[in-house]
Design an enzyme around this catalytic site. Structure first.
Site, mmCIF file in Angstrom:
data_model
loop_
_atom_site.group_PDB
_atom_site.id
_atom_site.type_symbol
_atom_site.label_atom_id
_atom_site.label_comp_id
_atom_site.label_asym_id
_atom_site.label_seq_id
_atom_site.Cartn_x
_atom_site.Cartn_y
_atom_site.Cartn_z
ATOM 1 N NE ARG A 262 -3.622 -2.401 2.406
ATOM 2 C CZ ARG A 262 -4.528 -2.687 3.340
ATOM 3 N NH1 ARG A 262 -4.763 -1.821 4.308
ATOM 4 N NH2 ARG A 262 -5.197 -3.827 3.290
ATOM 5 N NE ARG A 277 -1.307 4.660 8.982
ATOM 6 C CZ ARG A 277 -2.552 4.187 9.021
ATOM 7 N NH1 ARG A 277 -3.074 3.637 7.943
ATOM 8 N NH2 ARG A 277 -3.280 4.270 10.116
ATOM 9 C CD GLU A 349 -7.938 -1.646 11.070
ATOM 10 O OE1 GLU A 349 -7.921 -2.448 10.125
ATOM 11 O OE2 GLU A 349 -7.911 -0.408 10.925
ATOM 12 C CB SER A 352 -10.929 -4.109 8.952
ATOM 13 O OG SER A 352 -12.030 -3.275 8.742
ATOM 14 N NE ARG A 391 -1.622 -2.058 11.791
ATOM 15 C CZ ARG A 391 -2.450 -1.033 11.655
ATOM 16 N NH1 ARG A 391 -3.584 -1.023 12.341
ATOM 17 N NH2 ARG A 391 -2.170 -0.022 10.851
#
Length: 424
Positions: A262, A277, A349, A352, A391
């Protein structure tokens, strides 16, 4: 993509629902295009009917031995007019489709109102927060002590937002991934899947990443356009693109481990410290393809499957129902699982889990044959992280640290670590 019939029959309802997302649908532009479409479509049909009628007249005239050249000239003229009308109709339909592609999904009725993550609704919490008699370190400091996380080397090899893991910490991430895959295949009934890490534009358009989110993607090739996948959701969901699935084969349940890429184009300045991130990270993705009447229950089950990993690792977390303004473009309803990170003293988070209903399936033309009607109908698609491996690694490091900076290996991971119980 939403059903075009909704816009034709329930435009006010759709507009009101989209306002929950603070999305202003340009109904004036839509109505103008729709009026043009109807007008040109009627003209096209009239021209087709007239050409067919004249063609029949030519046959009758020939049978009578009459001069058919005037009729042939008329048919030629009608043919030219018909081609022009069909081209105009096709152009209007492309404009309508482009407009529709920019419209997000209609939210499920259970999604709460709200403009941002501050309005997300906490559904539940699980696990006790760890108590330390020392100041908890974050994963960056722990990684430096253990000489297993190197951000400078990531910059040297690639750029910022890349990292190099070495030694036991690299093995720990691999162990986490293996635990996830084994749990989801052996206990939750998913089929393990290996897919390309590059996807074409049709695949990304089918799951909703294109055209709206092209800036968030890494484009790898121009002809044909290929992109590095932002998540395994893209190639796995596209397994059912342009297919009609037999009812007896449903539900389809896939689990896939892949790297994800990403550009984080909209995240400038956010989470610049550490591995939260990254441009490249590992994830285990869960995808379900189900009958429409089963999607609500499948959403709850898929979310519970992701939660099971956190429970196995004894990581405290909370389950959040995202509000209207925080729900993703293609999703009708999303649960976020947020794990506790002592180094940040915050929940972050880690998964999701979304129900897209028929939004993706309409783009993908992913259907099933309803045995009651014998006709193809759109499927419902769902996916979620089960979990984000990087994560999860961060959460294990921070929740299982001691005062010396050592990391205790959670019991569920010890078999995958060759019996190793501590790192440090």
């Amino acid at each position: 993509m939403l059903d075009p019939r909704l816009f034709r029959t329930e435009l006010d309802f759709v507009t009101q629902q989209l306002q929950r997302r603070a999305f202003a649908f340009d109904s004036t532009a839509y109505l103008a295009l729709e009026a043009q479409r109807k007008d040109v479509q009627v003209k096209t049909q009239d021209l087709q009917n007239e050409r067919n009628s004249r063609s029949k007249a030519i046959g009758i005239a020939k049978a009578k031995g009459e001069d058919v050249q005037p009729l042939l000239d008329q048919v030629q003229h009608l043919g030219d007019a018909l081609k022009a009308a069909e081209a105009s109709l096709a152009e209007i339909q492309v404009q309508l489709e482009t407009l529709m592609e920019s419209v997000p999904n209609v939210l499920d009725a259970s999604v709460p109102d709200g403009k941002s993550e501050e309005f997300n609704l906490e559904i539940s919490r699980w696990g006790d927060l760890p108590e330390f008699d020392f100041v908890a370190k974050d994963h960056v400091d722990l990684g430096a002590l253990l000489k297993g996380i190197d951000f400078e080397l990531g910059v040297k090899i690639a750029s910022s937002r890349f990292v190099v893991l070495t030694g036991p910490l690299a093995r720990l991430q691999r162990a986490i991934i293996q635990l996830m895959l084994d749990t989801h295949t052996e206990e939750h009934g998913y089929s393990e899947t290996y897919v390309p890490y590059l996807a074409n534009a049709d695949s990304l358009r089918g799951t909703g990443q294109l055209p709206k989110f092209e800036a968030d993607l890494f484009k790898a090739h121009d002809n044909p356009a290929l992109y590095l996948i932002p998540t395994a959701e893209v190639p796995v969901t596209n397994i059912v693109r342009d297919t009609i699935v037999d009812a007896k084969d449903l539900p389809l349940k896939y689990v896939c481990h892949s790297p994800c890429f990403r550009s984080e184009a909209g995240a400038y300045g956010r989470d610049v410290r550490g591995m939260i991130r990254q441009h490249q990270f590992e994830k285990v993705e869960l995808v379900q393809i189900v009958k429409p009447e089963d999607s609500a229950a499948a959403h709850e089950a898929l979310t519970a499957h992701a939660e099971a990993i956190l429970k196995k690792l004894q990581l405290p977390y909370r389950k959040m129902l995202l509000c209207a303004g925080d729900t993703g473009f293609s999703s009708a309803k999303t649960y976020d699982l947020e794990v506790w990170l002592p180094g940040q003293a915050a929940y972050r988070e880690i998964s999701s889990c979304s129900n897209f209903k028929d939004f993706q399936a309409r783009r993908l033309q992913a259907r099933w044959r309803n045995p009651e009607t014998g006709k193809p109908e759109l499927l419902h698609t769902l996916n979620g992280s089960g979990l984000a491996a990087g994560r999860t690694l961060i959460a294990v490091m921070e929740n299982y640290q001691d005062a010396q900076g050592r990391i205790r290996i959670p019991d569920a991971l010890v078999p995958y670590m060759g019996g190793l119980t501590h790192i440090g």
